[in-house]
Design a protein around this motif. Structure first.
Motif, PDB file in Angstrom:
ATOM      1  N   VAL A 128       3.573  -6.332  -1.750  1.00 42.39           N
ATOM      2  CA  VAL A 128       2.400  -6.204  -2.611  1.00 42.39           C
ATOM      3  C   VAL A 128       2.294  -4.748  -3.035  1.00 42.39           C
ATOM      4  O   VAL A 128       2.344  -3.842  -2.195  1.00 42.39           O
ATOM      5  N   TYR A 129       2.222  -4.545  -4.315  1.00 44.37           N
ATOM      6  CA  TYR A 129       2.096  -3.186  -4.845  1.00 44.37           C
ATOM      7  C   TYR A 129       0.937  -3.174  -5.832  1.00 44.37           C
ATOM      8  O   TYR A 129       0.952  -3.900  -6.830  1.00 44.37           O
ATOM      9  N   GLY A 130      -0.048  -2.392  -5.510  1.00 41.03           N
ATOM     10  CA  GLY A 130      -1.188  -2.352  -6.416  1.00 41.03           C
ATOM     11  C   GLY A 130      -2.031  -1.142  -6.148  1.00 41.03           C
ATOM     12  O   GLY A 130      -1.609  -0.208  -5.467  1.00 41.03           O
ATOM     13  N   SER A 165       0.824  -1.221   0.000  1.00 40.80           N
ATOM     14  CA  SER A 165       0.000   0.000   0.000  1.00 40.80           C
ATOM     15  C   SER A 165       0.854   1.266   0.000  1.00 40.80           C
ATOM     16  O   SER A 165       0.366   2.325  -0.324  1.00 40.80           O
ATOM     17  N   ALA A 166       2.089   1.143   0.377  1.00 39.75           N
ATOM     18  CA  ALA A 166       3.053   2.234   0.228  1.00 39.75           C
ATOM     19  C   ALA A 166       4.422   1.564   0.158  1.00 39.75           C
ATOM     20  O   ALA A 166       4.552   0.377   0.462  1.00 39.75           O
ATOM     21  N   ARG A 167       5.427   2.329  -0.196  1.00 41.03           N
ATOM     22  CA  ARG A 167       6.754   1.749  -0.412  1.00 41.03           C
ATOM     23  C   ARG A 167       7.365   1.306   0.910  1.00 41.03           C
ATOM     24  O   ARG A 167       7.519   2.089   1.840  1.00 41.03           O
ATOM     25  N   ALA A 222      -6.400   0.265  -6.022  1.00 40.09           N
ATOM     26  CA  ALA A 222      -7.820  -0.105  -6.040  1.00 40.09           C
ATOM     27  C   ALA A 222      -8.364  -0.061  -7.461  1.00 40.09           C
ATOM     28  O   ALA A 222      -9.368  -0.695  -7.769  1.00 40.09           O
ATOM     29  N   LYS A 236      -2.240   5.992   5.130  1.00 41.75           N
ATOM     30  CA  LYS A 236      -0.968   6.383   4.521  1.00 41.75           C
ATOM     31  C   LYS A 236      -0.590   7.779   5.016  1.00 41.75           C
ATOM     32  O   LYS A 236      -1.468   8.560   5.387  1.00 41.75           O
ATOM     33  N   ASP A 288       2.464   6.300 -10.954  1.00 41.23           N
ATOM     34  CA  ASP A 288       3.606   5.785 -10.192  1.00 41.23           C
ATOM     35  C   ASP A 288       4.831   5.694 -11.088  1.00 41.23           C
ATOM     36  O   ASP A 288       4.734   5.296 -12.255  1.00 41.23           O
TER      37      ASP A 288
HETATM   38  P1  AMP Z   1      -4.639   2.472  -3.225  1.00 40.04           P
HETATM   39  O1  AMP Z   1      -5.512   2.424  -4.414  1.00 40.04           O
HETATM   40  O2  AMP Z   1      -5.170   3.256  -2.095  1.00 40.04           O
HETATM   41  O3  AMP Z   1      -4.174   1.106  -2.830  1.00 40.04           O
HETATM   42  O4  AMP Z   1      -3.327   3.294  -3.654  1.00 40.04           O
HETATM   43  C1  AMP Z   1      -2.610   2.871  -4.749  1.00 40.04           C
HETATM   44  C2  AMP Z   1      -1.298   3.575  -4.776  1.00 40.04           C
HETATM   45  O5  AMP Z   1      -0.555   3.319  -3.585  1.00 40.04           O
HETATM   46  C3  AMP Z   1      -0.410   3.112  -5.894  1.00 40.04           C
HETATM   47  O6  AMP Z   1      -0.709   3.741  -7.118  1.00 40.04           O
HETATM   48  C4  AMP Z   1       0.953   3.471  -5.353  1.00 40.04           C
HETATM   49  O7  AMP Z   1       1.221   4.845  -5.537  1.00 40.04           O
HETATM   50  C5  AMP Z   1       0.822   3.223  -3.876  1.00 40.04           C
HETATM   51  N1  AMP Z   1       1.304   1.878  -3.506  1.00 40.04           N
HETATM   52  C6  AMP Z   1       0.578   0.784  -3.258  1.00 40.04           C
HETATM   53  N2  AMP Z   1       1.366  -0.243  -2.908  1.00 40.04           N
HETATM   54  C7  AMP Z   1       2.634   0.198  -2.951  1.00 40.04           C
HETATM   55  C8  AMP Z   1       3.914  -0.395  -2.709  1.00 40.04           C
HETATM   56  N3  AMP Z   1       4.057  -1.661  -2.307  1.00 40.04           N
HETATM   57  N4  AMP Z   1       4.990   0.393  -2.880  1.00 40.04           N
HETATM   58  C9  AMP Z   1       4.879   1.678  -3.272  1.00 40.04           C
HETATM   59  N5  AMP Z   1       3.700   2.288  -3.501  1.00 40.04           N
HETATM   60  C10 AMP Z   1       2.595   1.563  -3.342  1.00 40.04           C
END
Ligand code: AMP
Length: 559
Positions: free
Chosen positions: A347-349, A325-327, A351, A538, A432
């Motif tokens: 996990v990077y994704g 959800s963040a780096r 919604a 966040k 991103d």
């Molecule tokens: P959300 O839709 O609230 O989950 O926010 C999505 C955004 O959160 C993404 O476009 C990224 O900018 C950031 N994000 C989610 N996961 C990561 C991660 N593992 N590392 C870095 N940024 C992330």
């Protein structure tokens, strides 16, 4: 799809997938053609007496959860809610969220996923944007009275074209105009089932995580969202013995479907809801319920480390822990398994769709330094120059664009600005900045907008934050750009530190010692006791920037 079911009432309000793509996703089996109401029925047949859900001392079998969904669907139907109606759901991590969610699915009504931290401005905005007819809240939670908020929202929407009509309260409604969740009317004829949804219908509206402006609404269908959860379950190898602990807000996409609550239920496993996100609560529940996986955000990680050192819980049931959800700073990632004895999955994704996962059998180096690779073989990714949209050279940083079977093609009731988030050929512009490795793994280096431009030198905030977090006294770090006469924009480091706080000069020397370019060094260091957080937990950089901007303090009549 059942032919005699009428067209979804609000299908013109969002852009779905072009027919060709939809057919491809269906033919490949990505879209399985079942609604969430159908899926729960099927799980109840297959796993009837297994435990589906645990909340404190309360436990639900799959059969009981299926009955609860029928009861809620019937009750909401008797109240006057119908298929296609939008219903804001603002509940903390309680079993009632899961019951309500499946009840709405069975009815074909559409949950709008508000976060417990949202207040009047956000909920009124969500009600207006979604045209919500219903609102489900807790009575009180963490000292806040949601019934008062519901009154304010009702008032604000009273004369609107699409007014809020029904408020359902989990707990004590006090007000006779509100409906008590536990006393929803029964629907003995089961009328609600006749009007049930189709797999391609809108199933839920998620909130965009954008850090600027008010959230946009993300339309997700039964077909695409079920696939989102299923593919996550496949990546994580979920089975009936898995037990998922929901620590982050349950309405959050990561917690609900990556693979989270839905992926676990799909596999016949058990979902345990944590009443608060503290590591002490998590450790207690992990031991009691033999939890096999959970999901955290990066700010929780240092707290897990320190609580673990203090209480030495038995975490042997955990197969892995997801962080996303963040780096997650590389340094914290590297310390994760040695400190907790548990495998890490990054996990990077978003919604909006695409979810990347490091794989459970990836080498440590990839797990600790990348944010994973796409979950589905049908996820398409492009890394482009944010200026001209052309692909960057392999391995170079650029903006991530994506398209696929569970990535939206347009926002719900989106305006022209929202449409600019998509390319002409349907790719979503994530905003991103990533680098793609030859293995397909992505390394998130920042946001297109989270880049500080110091007189032409670009600084990716995430990179500097990672270095700051490597300092033993730094708990949380945010690098924020503030207007600066000389440079146009200057980086300010905002830090939460342990006592005694390191001096700014020491921190700068530390960063230099790590080989950081001089232009990336913060011009100023600010210490705070706690970071302002967005509703999903966040760090709220917009709020920090507003606090630090010189304009914020020149509020006199001449300003
Ligand atoms: P959300 O839709 O609230 O989950 O926010 C999505 C955004 O959160 C993404 O476009 C990224 O900018 C950031 N994000 C989610 N996961 C990561 C991660 N593992 N590392 C870095 N940024 C992330």
């Amino acid at each position: 799809m059942t032919p005699d079911r009428e067209e979804a009432p609000d299908s013109p309000q969002w852009t779905g997938w072009p027919d060709d793509d939809a057919r491809r996703y269906r033919d490949a089996g990505f879209w399985a053609g079942a609604t969430f109401g159908d899926l729960l029925r099927d799980w109840a047949v297959r796993h009837g007496e297994r435990t589906a859900l645990v909340d404190g001392d309360r436990r639900w079998t799959y059969r009981q959860l299926d009955h609860a969904a029928d009861r809620i669907a019937g009750g909401l139907h008797r109240l006057g809610l119908r298929r296609g109606d939008r219903v804001i759901v603002q509940l903390p991590n309680r079993a009632e969220f899961v019951e309500t969610w499946f009840g709405l699915q069975r009815l074909g009504a559409v949950p709008v996923h508000a976060m417990p931290g949202h207040r009047r401005a956000e909920i009124v905005h969500l009600a207006a944007l979604s045209g919500a007819a219903g609102y489900v809240v807790a009575d009180r939670h963490t000292g806040f009275d949601y019934r008062r908020l519901a009154h304010e929202v009702l008032d604000a929407r009273r004369t609107a074209d699409e007014p809020l009509r029904h408020v359902v309260v989990v707990g004590d409604p006090v007000d006779s105009g509100f409906t008590r969740y536990a006393e929803l009317p029964t629907d003995p004829d089961g009328d609600h089932v006749d009007a049930g949804p189709s797999p391609g219908d809108l199933a839920l509206l998620l909130l965009s995580g954008g850090t600027t402006g008010m959230p946009k609404l993300i339309p997700r269908t039964h077909d695409d969202y079920a696939y989102n959860a299923r593919v996550g379950g496949e990546v994580c190898g979920l089975g009936p013995d898995d037990v998922y602990l929901a620590v982050l807000p349950i309405a959050f996409n990561f917690t609900l479907a990556c693979p989270g609550v839905l992926g676990t239920l799909m596999a016949g496993g058990t979902v345990v809801v944590a009443p608060n996100p503290s590591p002490a609560t998590a450790f207690r529940l992990i031991q009691r319920e033999r939890v096999t996986f959970t999901a955290l955000n990066p700010p929780l990680v240092p707290y897990w480390f320190s609580e673990y050192a203090d209480s030495r819980p038995d975490l042997s049931s955990l197969r892995f822990v997801q962080v996303g959800s963040a780096r997650l700073a590389d340094d914290l990632a590297r310390r994760f398994t040695p400190t907790l004895g548990v495998r890490l999955q990054q996990v990077y994704g978003m919604a909006e769709g695409l979810i990347n996962y490091t794989r459970l059998d990836d080498p440590d180096d990839l797990v600790c330094t990348t944010q994973g690779r796409p979950g589905s073989p049908a996820d398409e990714v492009r890394v482009v120059d944010p200026g001209d949209g052309r692909p960057v050279a392999a391995g170079e940083p650029g903006e991530l664009l994506t398209r696929g079977p569970y990535t939206l093609r347009g926002y719900y009731r989106g305006d022209a600005a929202a449409a600019a988030s998509f390319t002409a050929d349907g790719f979503y512009r994530t905003g991103d900045l990533v680098r793609q490795l030859p293995s397909g793994h992505l390394n998130v280096v920042g946001r297109v907008k989270d880049q500080i431009n110091r007189g032409g030198e670009k600084i990716a905030a995430t990179e500097v934050e990672g270095h700051l977090l490597a300092h033993p006294a730094v708990r949380q770090a945010a690098l924020v750009g503030v207007p600066d006469e000389q440079w146009g924009e200057a980086p300010v480091a905002v830090l939460v530190c342990t006592q005694p706080r390191p001096a700014a000069a020491e921190l700068v020397a530390f960063l230099r010692g790590r080989g950081l370019a001089t232009y990336k060094l913060p011009d100023r260091v600010e210490y705070v006791d706690a970071m302002p957080l967005t509703a999903v937990g966040k760090i709220d950089k917009k709020a920090l920037a507003a606090r630090l901007a010189p304009a914020a303090v020149t509020t006199g009549p001449d300003a």
